[in-house]
Design a protein around this motif. Structure first.
Motif, PDB file in Angstrom:
ATOM      1  N   UNK A   1      43.394  54.859  10.096  1.00  0.00           N
ATOM      2  CA  UNK A   1      44.022  55.303   8.854  1.00  0.00           C
ATOM      3  C   UNK A   1      43.555  56.690   8.442  1.00  0.00           C
ATOM      4  N   UNK A   2      42.796  57.339   9.286  1.00  0.00           N
ATOM      5  CA  UNK A   2      42.339  58.697   9.015  1.00  0.00           C
ATOM      6  C   UNK A   2      42.168  59.446  10.326  1.00  0.00           C
ATOM      7  N   UNK A   3      41.989  60.756  10.225  1.00  0.00           N
ATOM      8  CA  UNK A   3      41.753  61.594  11.398  1.00  0.00           C
ATOM      9  C   UNK A   3      40.246  61.673  11.659  1.00  0.00           C
ATOM     10  N   UNK A   4      39.851  61.481  12.907  1.00  0.00           N
ATOM     11  CA  UNK A   4      38.441  61.500  13.281  1.00  0.00           C
ATOM     12  C   UNK A   4      38.145  62.748  14.100  1.00  0.00           C
TER      13      UNK A   4
ATOM     14  N   UNK B   1      30.042  63.617  13.250  1.00  0.00           N
ATOM     15  CA  UNK B   1      31.284  62.845  13.288  1.00  0.00           C
ATOM     16  C   UNK B   1      31.839  62.741  11.874  1.00  0.00           C
ATOM     17  N   UNK B   2      33.071  63.224  11.700  1.00  0.00           N
ATOM     18  CA  UNK B   2      33.708  63.258  10.393  1.00  0.00           C
ATOM     19  C   UNK B   2      35.024  62.491  10.429  1.00  0.00           C
ATOM     20  N   UNK B   3      35.458  62.052   9.239  1.00  0.00           N
ATOM     21  CA  UNK B   3      36.756  61.407   9.096  1.00  0.00           C
ATOM     22  C   UNK B   3      37.477  62.035   7.910  1.00  0.00           C
ATOM     23  N   UNK B   4      38.736  62.401   8.129  1.00  0.00           N
ATOM     24  CA  UNK B   4      39.595  62.888   7.042  1.00  0.00           C
ATOM     25  C   UNK B   4      40.488  61.724   6.627  1.00  0.00           C
ATOM     26  N   UNK B   5      40.171  61.137   5.476  1.00  0.00           N
ATOM     27  CA  UNK B   5      40.891  59.965   4.980  1.00  0.00           C
ATOM     28  C   UNK B   5      41.462  60.307   3.614  1.00  0.00           C
ATOM     29  N   UNK B   6      42.778  60.272   3.485  1.00  0.00           N
ATOM     30  CA  UNK B   6      43.449  60.599   2.218  1.00  0.00           C
ATOM     31  C   UNK B   6      42.965  61.938   1.655  1.00  0.00           C
ATOM     32  N   UNK B   7      42.864  62.947   2.548  1.00  0.00           N
ATOM     33  CA  UNK B   7      42.444  64.314   2.189  1.00  0.00           C
ATOM     34  C   UNK B   7      41.025  64.374   1.641  1.00  0.00           C
ATOM     35  N   UNK B   8      40.188  63.419   2.000  1.00  0.00           N
ATOM     36  CA  UNK B   8      38.769  63.444   1.679  1.00  0.00           C
ATOM     37  C   UNK B   8      37.983  63.351   2.986  1.00  0.00           C
ATOM     38  N   UNK B   9      36.969  64.191   3.115  1.00  0.00           N
ATOM     39  CA  UNK B   9      36.174  64.228   4.337  1.00  0.00           C
ATOM     40  C   UNK B   9      34.927  63.388   4.136  1.00  0.00           C
ATOM     41  N   UNK B  10      34.654  62.511   5.085  1.00  0.00           N
ATOM     42  CA  UNK B  10      33.484  61.634   5.036  1.00  0.00           C
ATOM     43  C   UNK B  10      32.641  61.834   6.285  1.00  0.00           C
TER      44      UNK B  10
END
Length: 623
Positions: A263-266, A182-191
């Motif tokens: 606030x990010x793409x999941x 499971x990833x999140x793209x938040x402000x062009x950073x992947x977590x």
């Protein structure tokens, strides 16, 4: 609703029809189901639109969008323009629970999610992404709520069905492994949302979520993610627990449009690997769920500061996604033809390579590139608000979905051969054949090869043994070969022609899969007890061609009164590569080992000799 053709008026009736189709598919024999999967390998992106009800801030507004069958209708009299219609594969009206055509969470799964389970079990990669304005129900459609069960979204229902199917596969003797990411793209950073906040788990960490992860592109492997965990899941409950952990790590804030705005793409990935079966196949498949952050307007969301920065990143990544979709879909021709992208073309042809450059503009587009431009069966759900105040955003979503509908992708099942199991089975067969060959050769030595029955040896080998003209030709051809061997430094008394049985026993005879050169080299071992060497060096008694795994001196052999004793050489390798010498598949050690008639000696990876100790042995039978 049945695809993009004639629409049925009842959403519930459409769901029942879809369930009947799934039941029929599951009742098919495996061969028939595989044929059906191959027929459906060329498939357009399936597009469904879902219309949510009016929310509290929209109460009293006119509805500018309605759904009739599989068609989304723009009410021209409400928006002050011309009425328009958009036809999709599925159009889901979730505005009025009391209406007969109301599409619930369960109905939405039957229409859009059930097919993904079937594709996953057939070995296809599949993806579902949700697109729309903020606050239109994307997260509700994908995730939903764990309780009550009627409010569960597509992902939760798919996880339940996947683990039910894996349990059936395990009962049938298959080995199945399921992993989650499971990833999140938040402000062009992947977590990585499954790290759990462990900031010491990597030397380079994202101070917000944990491990630093990134998405990269390889010319052969395609797009892949580095630094992210794939957690094995043994049960449905464990997988849902990981999903809940990831949801708790997401970035969620309140705006004027949505109290729980992502606030990010999941991106949630579920991987399945199946091993076993009589065909020794390994089936791998991946299913992606992309819950995209909603497109936002500064005036309607009333955000500022950090929320405004997030808004700019969200809209920018969605803009690049729209550009990629526009590039892939292109302008529809007069005949409404769809652009087809095959996996081979996506990876090799020059056109898609130029398209791939457009995917690099955003981390989100890179993560979705395989689903939009590669080997995947992809679906999209567009979410709409019926309120006239949101008509502009809904219009943008409809145009985006219409372009996605024009893309057609050719997907292929991801299957491979379980080489380890297959090699093990073949090695067992080889050992059994060698035992049978020894028993056959230990019978009456006076038995001529011409009278050996076809049941004992293959017909092709009998032809080699009985072809005296070929043997004579080989004897003449061996003369220049002997001269070449002497030029390489091989001693003349250790080289004999294999055109007939050598006069001196015992001897080693070289075997090759090419009948023209097989048995062309023999080495006699005199019964004087003196050790003689095999190797690639010019000083070796029995010269071997230099090859991988063969040292200057590879092994020693001596004839002790008829007993052939062989041991591995103790010489240390000069290049750091050990010599490889095996007898009947077992590594040869420094201690002497007695060889028997027809024992097989492997030098390195490609040189094979057999020991012949009995007279009148037909060389053509060595195979």
């Amino acid at each position: 609703r049945n695809g993009g053709g004639t629409a049925t008026p009842q959403g519930v009736r459409a769901s029942a029809a879809m369930r009947d189709a799934v039941v029929r598919s599951r009742s098919m024999p495996p061969e028939t189901r595989e044929e059906e999967g191959q027929k459906a390998s060329k498939e357009a992106i399936v597009v469904g639109m879902r219309l949510r009800p009016l929310v509290g801030s929209e109460k009293g507004q006119l509805q500018c969008i309605k759904i009739s069958g599989n068609v989304v209708c723009i009410q021209g009299d409400v928006v002050g323009g011309v009425s328009q219609e958009f036809a999709f594969d599925f159009a889901m009206d979730s505005t009025d629970p009391s209406a007969s055509h109301y599409v619930s969470q369960a109905d939405c799964y039957e229409l859009m999610g059930r097919r993904m389970v079937e594709h996953m079990l057939q070995g296809y990669h599949t993806c579902l992404f949700c697109y729309g304005q903020t606050g239109t129900g994307k997260t509700t459609t994908i995730m939903g709520k764990a309780q009550p069960p009627s409010e569960q979204g597509i992902l939760l229902r798919l996880i339940h069905d996947v683990f039910q199917e894996t349990a059936k596969l395990r009962e049938s003797g298959f080995s199945v492994e399921v992993r989650a990411q499971m990833l999140e793209v938040y402000n062009e950073k992947i977590s990585d949302l499954l790290v759990g906040g462990d900031v010491t788990s990597a030397p380079e960490v994202d101070t917000k979520k944990g491990n630093k992860v990134d998405v990269r592109v390889h010319p052969e492997l395609g797009v892949y993610v580095t630094g992210a965990r794939e957690v094995p899941c043994d049960s449905c409950e464990e997988c849902i627990g990981l999903l809940e952990l990831g949801n708790s790590m997401k970035t969620v804030q309140s705006t004027a449009m949505n109290a729980q705005s992502s606030r990010g793409h999941t991106v949630f990935k579920l991987s399945l690997e199946r091993r076993g079966g009589g065909d020794h196949q390994i089936l791998t498949s991946e299913v992606y769920f992309a819950d995209l952050a909603g497109r936002e307007n500064e005036r309607t969301t009333l955000v500022s500061g950090e929320r405004l920065v997030e808004l700019s990143y969200i809209n920018r990544s969605l803009m690049w996604l729209a550009n990629c979709i526009q590039s892939l879909g292109g302008e529809l021709g007069a005949q409404g033809r769809r652009k087809t992208l095959t996996p081979v073309a996506a990876s090799r042809s020059a056109g898609p390579k130029r398209d791939m450059a457009k995917f690099r503009n955003s981390k989100l587009t890179l993560l979705l590139s395989n689903s939009l431009n590669g080997n995947s069966r992809t679906a999209m759900i567009g979410t709409l608000s019926p309120a006239v105040a949101n008509f502009e955003e809904s219009w943008t979503t409809l145009k985006f979905a219409r372009t996605v509908k024009s893309i057609k992708i050719e997907a292929r099942a991801a299957t491979a051969i379980d080489k380890d199991t297959l090699v093990q089975q073949l090695e067992e067969e080889v050992r059994d054949l060698r035992v049978q060959l020894r028993h056959a050769c230990s019978r009456d030595a006076s038995q001529s090869p011409d009278v050996i029955s076809n049941d004992e040896f293959p017909v092709g080998l009998l032809q080699v043994a009985k072809n005296k003209n070929a043997i004579a030709d080989r004897r003449d051809a061996s003369l220049p070969r002997r001269s070449a061997f002497r030029h390489l430094g091989r001693r003349a008394d250790t080289v004999a022609s294999a055109t007939g049985s050598p006069t001196l026993l015992p001897y080693f005879v070289k075997y090759s899969g090419d009948q023209r050169i097989s048995h062309g080299v023999t080495h006699h071992v005199p019964a004087d007890g003196a050790p003689r060497s095999f190797g690639s060096s010019g000083c070796a008694h029995f010269k071997l061609f230099a090859a991988r795994g063969i040292r200057d001196i590879a092994a020693w052999v001596r004839n002790d009164g008829g007993r052939i004793l062989m041991r591995a050489a103790l010489q240390l390798p000069t290049d750091g590569t050990p010599a490889i010498v095996k007898v009947n598949g077992e590594p040869l050690v420094a201690e002497e080992r007695e060889l028997r008639h027809m024992d097989c000696v492997d030098f390195g990876h490609s040189v094979v000799f057999y020991l012949v100790k009995e007279p009148s042995f037909p060389l053509g039978l060595i195979q």
